[in-house]
Design a protein around this motif. Sequence first.
Motif, PDB file in Angstrom:
ATOM      1  N   ALA A  60      31.676   5.581 -16.337  1.00  0.00           N
ATOM      2  CA  ALA A  60      30.724   4.468 -16.405  1.00  0.00           C
ATOM      3  C   ALA A  60      31.254   3.341 -15.533  1.00  0.00           C
ATOM      4  CB  ALA A  60      30.560   3.999 -17.840  1.00  0.00           C
ATOM      5  N   VAL A  61      30.387   2.777 -14.700  1.00  0.00           N
ATOM      6  CA  VAL A  61      30.788   1.703 -13.798  1.00  0.00           C
ATOM      7  C   VAL A  61      29.884   0.505 -14.084  1.00  0.00           C
ATOM      8  CG1 VAL A  61      31.179   1.067 -11.389  1.00  0.00           C
ATOM      9  CG2 VAL A  61      31.462   3.456 -12.102  1.00  0.00           C
ATOM     10  N   VAL A  62      30.509  -0.575 -14.587  1.00  0.00           N
ATOM     11  CA  VAL A  62      29.767  -1.753 -15.019  1.00  0.00           C
ATOM     12  C   VAL A  62      30.421  -3.017 -14.454  1.00  0.00           C
ATOM     13  CG1 VAL A  62      28.948  -0.655 -17.151  1.00  0.00           C
ATOM     14  CG2 VAL A  62      31.056  -1.978 -17.190  1.00  0.00           C
ATOM     15  N   PRO A  63      29.652  -4.118 -14.357  1.00  0.00           N
ATOM     16  CA  PRO A  63      30.239  -5.369 -13.860  1.00  0.00           C
ATOM     17  C   PRO A  63      31.363  -5.849 -14.778  1.00  0.00           C
ATOM     18  CG  PRO A  63      27.839  -5.576 -14.087  1.00  0.00           C
ATOM     19  CD  PRO A  63      28.233  -4.279 -14.711  1.00  0.00           C
ATOM     20  N   VAL A  64      32.391  -6.444 -14.184  1.00  0.00           N
ATOM     21  CA  VAL A  64      33.507  -6.950 -14.984  1.00  0.00           C
ATOM     22  C   VAL A  64      33.088  -8.130 -15.842  1.00  0.00           C
ATOM     23  CG1 VAL A  64      35.237  -6.091 -13.359  1.00  0.00           C
ATOM     24  CG2 VAL A  64      34.495  -8.477 -13.217  1.00  0.00           C
ATOM     25  N   ALA A  70      21.701   7.609 -21.340  1.00  0.00           N
ATOM     26  CA  ALA A  70      21.589   7.873 -19.903  1.00  0.00           C
ATOM     27  C   ALA A  70      22.027   9.283 -19.530  1.00  0.00           C
ATOM     28  CB  ALA A  70      22.406   6.849 -19.118  1.00  0.00           C
ATOM     29  N   VAL A  71      22.961   9.845 -20.317  1.00  0.00           N
ATOM     30  CA  VAL A  71      23.455  11.194 -20.007  1.00  0.00           C
ATOM     31  C   VAL A  71      22.917  12.242 -20.982  1.00  0.00           C
ATOM     32  CG1 VAL A  71      25.523  10.345 -18.831  1.00  0.00           C
ATOM     33  CG2 VAL A  71      25.637  10.877 -21.280  1.00  0.00           C
ATOM     34  N   GLY A  72      21.969  11.831 -21.825  1.00  0.00           N
ATOM     35  CA  GLY A  72      21.354  12.773 -22.752  1.00  0.00           C
ATOM     36  C   GLY A  72      22.246  13.198 -23.904  1.00  0.00           C
ATOM     37  N   ALA A  73      23.152  12.306 -24.304  1.00  0.00           N
ATOM     38  CA  ALA A  73      24.062  12.591 -25.416  1.00  0.00           C
ATOM     39  C   ALA A  73      23.627  11.811 -26.654  1.00  0.00           C
ATOM     40  CB  ALA A  73      25.491  12.202 -25.035  1.00  0.00           C
ATOM     41  N   LYS A  74      24.071  12.273 -27.802  1.00  0.00           N
ATOM     42  CA  LYS A  74      23.766  11.572 -29.048  1.00  0.00           C
ATOM     43  C   LYS A  74      24.666  10.359 -29.236  1.00  0.00           C
ATOM     44  CE  LYS A  74      22.035  15.580 -31.551  1.00  0.00           C
ATOM     45  NZ  LYS A  74      22.219  16.460 -32.701  1.00  0.00           N
ATOM     46  N   LYS A  75      25.934  10.500 -28.798  1.00  0.00           N
ATOM     47  CA  LYS A  75      26.914   9.443 -29.041  1.00  0.00           C
ATOM     48  C   LYS A  75      27.940   9.415 -27.919  1.00  0.00           C
ATOM     49  CE  LYS A  75      30.241   7.929 -32.522  1.00  0.00           C
ATOM     50  NZ  LYS A  75      30.905   8.232 -33.774  1.00  0.00           N
ATOM     51  N   ALA A  76      28.418   8.228 -27.616  1.00  0.00           N
ATOM     52  CA  ALA A  76      29.499   8.057 -26.647  1.00  0.00           C
ATOM     53  C   ALA A  76      30.535   7.115 -27.239  1.00  0.00           C
ATOM     54  CB  ALA A  76      28.973   7.502 -25.327  1.00  0.00           C
ATOM     55  N   VAL A  77      31.796   7.435 -27.016  1.00  0.00           N
ATOM     56  CA  VAL A  77      32.918   6.586 -27.428  1.00  0.00           C
ATOM     57  C   VAL A  77      33.856   6.473 -26.229  1.00  0.00           C
ATOM     58  CG1 VAL A  77      32.774   7.222 -29.870  1.00  0.00           C
ATOM     59  CG2 VAL A  77      34.257   8.531 -28.343  1.00  0.00           C
ATOM     60  N   ASP A  95      25.847   0.965 -13.512  1.00  0.00           N
ATOM     61  CA  ASP A  95      24.896   0.027 -14.091  1.00  0.00           C
ATOM     62  C   ASP A  95      23.886  -0.390 -13.024  1.00  0.00           C
ATOM     63  OD1 ASP A  95      24.027  -1.730 -16.351  1.00  0.00           O
ATOM     64  OD2 ASP A  95      24.388  -3.249 -14.809  1.00  0.00           O
ATOM     65  N   GLU A  96      22.660  -0.581 -13.446  1.00  0.00           N
ATOM     66  CA  GLU A  96      21.562  -0.895 -12.529  1.00  0.00           C
ATOM     67  C   GLU A  96      21.779  -2.170 -11.725  1.00  0.00           C
ATOM     68  OE1 GLU A  96      18.045  -1.299 -14.907  1.00  0.00           O
ATOM     69  OE2 GLU A  96      18.812  -3.051 -15.970  1.00  0.00           O
ATOM     70  N   ALA A 142      20.670   1.256 -17.036  1.00  0.00           N
ATOM     71  CA  ALA A 142      21.055  -0.015 -17.660  1.00  0.00           C
ATOM     72  C   ALA A 142      22.098   0.293 -18.735  1.00  0.00           C
ATOM     73  CB  ALA A 142      19.845  -0.693 -18.264  1.00  0.00           C
ATOM     74  N   ILE A 143      23.390   0.249 -18.347  1.00  0.00           N
ATOM     75  CA  ILE A 143      24.458   0.614 -19.292  1.00  0.00           C
ATOM     76  C   ILE A 143      25.395  -0.539 -19.606  1.00  0.00           C
ATOM     77  CG2 ILE A 143      24.391   3.071 -18.726  1.00  0.00           C
ATOM     78  CD1 ILE A 143      26.977   2.543 -17.000  1.00  0.00           C
ATOM     79  N   ALA A 144      25.107  -1.730 -19.079  1.00  0.00           N
ATOM     80  CA  ALA A 144      25.973  -2.893 -19.338  1.00  0.00           C
ATOM     81  C   ALA A 144      25.260  -3.870 -20.261  1.00  0.00           C
ATOM     82  CB  ALA A 144      26.341  -3.586 -18.044  1.00  0.00           C
ATOM     83  N   ARG A 145      26.060  -4.643 -20.982  1.00  0.00           N
ATOM     84  CA  ARG A 145      25.534  -5.735 -21.788  1.00  0.00           C
ATOM     85  C   ARG A 145      26.456  -6.924 -21.599  1.00  0.00           C
ATOM     86  NH1 ARG A 145      28.325  -5.561 -27.064  1.00  0.00           N
ATOM     87  NH2 ARG A 145      29.367  -3.557 -27.216  1.00  0.00           N
TER      88      ARG A 145
END
Length: 167
Positions: free
Chosen positions: A70-74, A86-93, A125-126, A162-165
């Motif tokens: 995963a690549v997101v803004p610092v 985004a990757v079609g998984a139920k859970k990510a850790v 991230d978008e 959209a993977i960043a918050r």
Amino acid sequence: MTKPDAGGTPATLALQHAGIRFTAHHYAHDAGPGSGPAGYGLEAADKLGLDPERVFKTLLADADGSLVVAVVPVSGKLDLKALAAAVGAKKAVMADPVLAQRKTGYVLGGISPIGQKTSHPTVLDETVELFDTVFVSGGRRGFDIELSPADLIIVTGATIAAIARDR
């Protein structure tokens, strides 16, 4: 294109091999108190005089038993639920740091999304598309690579989501 240098990292060598233009940016990494996983990317933005939204950190997560990059803004945090979706998984850790180092071939604070020892699905991230160029780790602490988002997508085979918050 940036000229090859004898001390190239797997990231720079992969970019050179692919014929992708990039600019190398070195800075003096502070290994003292206060540095660490939460601050490597922010340190790069500060030392290079950049907007933290333009500097991206590389994280590894375990999504239903498979490693994902995963690549997101610092300036933000990884949204693990969004990454899983985004990757079609139920859970990510978050992946174990020792495993992340072993699978990428890089040390924490220097993990590049480019030239990893083992290839994994990559999600950017978008917000990466908001800039003409972005910065990612070049494969060691104190070294970032500047390149176009389109080239980053090509060299990593990444998808955009959209993977960043916000922090």
